[in-house]
Write an enzyme that holds these catalytic residues in place. Structure first.
Site, mmCIF file in Angstrom:
data_model
loop_
_atom_site.group_PDB
_atom_site.id
_atom_site.type_symbol
_atom_site.label_atom_id
_atom_site.label_comp_id
_atom_site.label_asym_id
_atom_site.label_seq_id
_atom_site.Cartn_x
_atom_site.Cartn_y
_atom_site.Cartn_z
ATOM 1 C CB CYS A 15 -0.920 -0.014 1.226
ATOM 2 S SG CYS A 15 -2.036 1.399 1.257
ATOM 3 C CB CYS B 182 -0.897 4.073 7.937
ATOM 4 S SG CYS B 182 -2.088 4.679 6.726
ATOM 5 C CB CYS C 68 -0.258 0.092 8.271
ATOM 6 S SG CYS C 68 -1.113 -1.185 7.332
ATOM 7 C CB CYS D 102 -15.052 -7.190 7.870
ATOM 8 S SG CYS D 102 -14.340 -5.598 7.478
ATOM 9 C CB CYS E 224 -18.265 -5.270 6.696
ATOM 10 S SG CYS E 224 -17.205 -3.933 7.254
ATOM 11 C CB CYS F 239 -17.713 0.145 10.232
ATOM 12 S SG CYS F 239 -16.515 -0.598 11.346
ATOM 13 N NE ARG G 62 -17.377 -3.810 14.374
ATOM 14 C CZ ARG G 62 -18.398 -4.654 14.275
ATOM 15 N NH1 ARG G 62 -18.208 -5.941 14.402
ATOM 16 N NH2 ARG G 62 -19.608 -4.205 13.997
HETATM 17 N N1 SAM Z 1 -6.487 0.470 3.699
HETATM 18 C C1 SAM Z 1 -7.732 0.708 4.288
HETATM 19 C C2 SAM Z 1 -7.737 1.897 5.221
HETATM 20 O O1 SAM Z 1 -6.691 2.284 5.719
HETATM 21 O O2 SAM Z 1 -8.829 2.445 5.446
HETATM 22 C C3 SAM Z 1 -8.306 -0.496 5.006
HETATM 23 C C4 SAM Z 1 -7.448 -1.413 5.831
HETATM 24 S S1 SAM Z 1 -6.725 -0.733 7.294
HETATM 25 C C5 SAM Z 1 -5.608 -1.995 7.708
HETATM 26 C C6 SAM Z 1 -8.037 -0.731 8.488
HETATM 27 C C7 SAM Z 1 -7.740 -0.214 9.873
HETATM 28 O O3 SAM Z 1 -6.986 -1.159 10.610
HETATM 29 C C8 SAM Z 1 -6.937 1.062 10.027
HETATM 30 O O4 SAM Z 1 -7.698 2.203 9.818
HETATM 31 C C9 SAM Z 1 -6.465 0.965 11.456
HETATM 32 O O5 SAM Z 1 -7.398 1.590 12.320
HETATM 33 C C10 SAM Z 1 -6.429 -0.528 11.731
HETATM 34 N N2 SAM Z 1 -5.041 -1.002 11.912
HETATM 35 C C11 SAM Z 1 -4.151 -1.260 10.939
HETATM 36 N N3 SAM Z 1 -2.981 -1.676 11.461
HETATM 37 C C12 SAM Z 1 -3.118 -1.686 12.800
HETATM 38 C C13 SAM Z 1 -2.253 -1.996 13.889
HETATM 39 N N4 SAM Z 1 -1.001 -2.378 13.697
HETATM 40 N N5 SAM Z 1 -2.736 -1.884 15.141
HETATM 41 C C14 SAM Z 1 -4.023 -1.490 15.339
HETATM 42 N N6 SAM Z 1 -4.867 -1.167 14.353
HETATM 43 C C15 SAM Z 1 -4.435 -1.253 13.098
HETATM 44 C C1 DTB Z 2 -10.583 -1.918 12.105
HETATM 45 O O1 DTB Z 2 -10.777 -0.801 12.627
HETATM 46 N N1 DTB Z 2 -9.833 -2.867 12.622
HETATM 47 C C2 DTB Z 2 -9.783 -4.010 11.744
HETATM 48 C C3 DTB Z 2 -10.837 -3.643 10.675
HETATM 49 N N2 DTB Z 2 -11.156 -2.299 10.995
HETATM 50 C C4 DTB Z 2 -10.543 -3.799 9.258
HETATM 51 C C5 DTB Z 2 -8.405 -4.243 11.214
HETATM 52 C C6 DTB Z 2 -7.393 -4.413 12.288
HETATM 53 C C7 DTB Z 2 -6.076 -4.675 11.634
HETATM 54 C C8 DTB Z 2 -5.013 -4.939 12.625
HETATM 55 C C9 DTB Z 2 -3.699 -5.089 12.028
HETATM 56 C C10 DTB Z 2 -3.536 -6.222 11.081
HETATM 57 O O2 DTB Z 2 -4.000 -7.358 11.341
HETATM 58 O O3 DTB Z 2 -2.903 -6.023 10.044
HETATM 59 FE FE1 SF4 Z 3 -2.657 1.290 3.474
HETATM 60 FE FE2 SF4 Z 3 -2.357 0.196 5.902
HETATM 61 FE FE3 SF4 Z 3 -2.767 2.805 5.666
HETATM 62 FE FE4 SF4 Z 3 -4.791 1.088 5.092
HETATM 63 S S1 SF4 Z 3 -3.835 1.416 7.078
HETATM 64 S S2 SF4 Z 3 -4.161 2.896 3.912
HETATM 65 S S3 SF4 Z 3 -3.579 -0.603 4.230
HETATM 66 S S4 SF4 Z 3 -0.972 1.682 4.887
#
Ligand code: SAM
Ligand code: DTB
Ligand code: SF4
Length: 328
Positions: free
Chosen positions: A56, A60, A63, A100, A132, A192, A264
């Site tokens: 991606c 972030c 991530c 989801c 979702c 959500c 959630r």
């Molecule tokens: N790329 C899309 C976005 O950013 O909206 C969807 C996937 S993203 C992984 C969904 C959510 O997962 C993020 O907004 C964040 O709140 C959560 N998330 C991702 N990595 C995480 C982490 N290491 N710890 C906790 N929450 C995480």
């Molecule tokens: C959200 O707020 N938490 C979920 C869902 N929406 C998609 C994702 C959590 C991802 C946690 C990090 C991972 O597993 O990569």
């Molecule tokens: Fe991309 Fe992860 Fe950010 Fe979602 S949270 S936009 S997957 S870098």
């Protein structure tokens, strides 16, 4: 308009006053709000699947899937529809009522990939599960097509306060997030929307996040509260853990401010004790992600979750309960 304050706007000072109450008073009040608006014996069980993993372009800092970070990750192109529907079927058999699908896309682009996602949504919805998606930014037209395919809800988080946002992400703005949220609402899809705790934000940032969430118009149907999973190779890998009582406090305030929402418990449950999770349920959390994996990180074992729910006298919530109630 979603990103305007709603007519019942609650001030940031009022949110702060709630947040700062003695913890047990706060949990007690939140438990009352929870019982007034929900069957407090019910827990919504959802399963997540990463349908496109890694690569991606957004930066972030939390991530595992960002190209700007160095997390060890098995990247995966967009999965085939059959494989996704097979996983959805297994999740349903295991008791999950919402499925989801998450893609590591900064935004949705029209074309074959999106057409395949629409097919997945239709398949999940035809199985009688709530469908979702979380696919990044979305236009109004893309939201409409998802709705037509049967999408129940779209996940798009504000993640933190507007002030702290650029310490975590620089490749998109808070305003970008609000625009997608607005497009989701215009299409009539449930929103959500929540955030992540424990990224080094201050209490004031958590208050700021809660304030923005509660003033979305309409309010989110579901509010995911993620506790940071510190992933090796990301800038937040060594982040100090947030005190679990701050997590419970945030959940209680979310429940009071957004009484009808599903609150959630999302990422981070693996490191949170059964006792703390029980207190979070008391404070109004009524949905969890089940299954061994979230998107890329591990989640508690299904049997342990089932044991915990049984011990606490909680039972799984049926799918589409709100719509059924409205139609009756
Ligand atoms: N790329 C899309 C976005 O950013 O909206 C969807 C996937 S993203 C992984 C969904 C959510 O997962 C993020 O907004 C964040 O709140 C959560 N998330 C991702 N990595 C995480 C982490 N290491 N710890 C906790 N929450 C995480
Ligand atoms: C959200 O707020 N938490 C979920 C869902 N929406 C998609 C994702 C959590 C991802 C946690 C990090 C991972 O597993 O990569
Ligand atoms: Fe991309 Fe992860 Fe950010 Fe979602 S949270 S936009 S997957 S870098």
């Amino acid at each position: 308009m979603t990103n305007q304050l709603n007519p019942l706007a609650i001030s940031r000072d009022a949110v702060r006053a709630i947040y700062e109450r003695p913890l047990l008073d706060l949990v007690y009040e939140a438990a009352g709000v929870h019982r007034a608006h929900h069957d407090h014996h019910e827990m919504q069980m959802c399963t997540l699947l990463s349908i496109k993993t890694g690569g991606c372009q957004e930066d972030c800092k939390y991530c595992s899937q960002s190209i700007h970070n160095n997390a060890a990750l098995d990247k995966e192109l967009l999965l085939k529809t059959d494989k996704v529907l097979e996983d959805a079927r297994k999740a349903k058999e295991a008791g999950s009522t919402r499925f989801c699908m998450g893609a590591a896309w900064p935004r949705v682009t029209d074309g074959r990939g999106f057409d395949r996602v629409l097919e997945m949504v239709k398949g999940v919805s035809d199985m009688g599960m709530e469908a979702c998606c979380t696919l990044g930014m979305l236009t109004e037209d893309q939201a409409r097509r998802l709705k037509e395919a049967g999408l129940t809800a779209y996940n798009h988080n504000l993640d933190t306060s507007e002030e702290f946002y650029d310490k975590i992400i620089t490749t998109r703005t808070y305003k970008d997030r609000l625009e997608t949220i607005e497009n989701v609402a215009k299409a009539g899809i449930s929103l959500c929307c929540g955030g992540i705790l424990g990224m080094g934000e201050s209490k004031e940032d958590r208050i700021g996040l809660l304030h923005r969430l509660a003033n979305l118009n309409p309010q989110p149907e579901s509010v995911p509260i993620n506790m940071l999973v510190p992933v090796e190779g990301t800038p937040l890998e060594d982040q100090k853990r947030l005190d679990v009582f701050e997590w419970i406090r945030t959940i209680a305030v979310a429940r009071i401010l957004m009484p009808k929402a599903m609150v959630r418990l999302s990422a981070g449950r693996l490191e949170i004790s059964r006792e703390a999770q029980a207190m979070a349920f008391m404070a109004g959390a009524n949905a969890i992600f089940t299954g061994e994996k979230l998107l890329t990180t591990p989640n508690p074992d299904m049997n342990e979750d089932n044991d915990l729910l049984k011990e606490l006298g909680l039972k799984p919530r049926a799918p589409h309960k709100e719509q059924d109630r409205e139609a009756a």
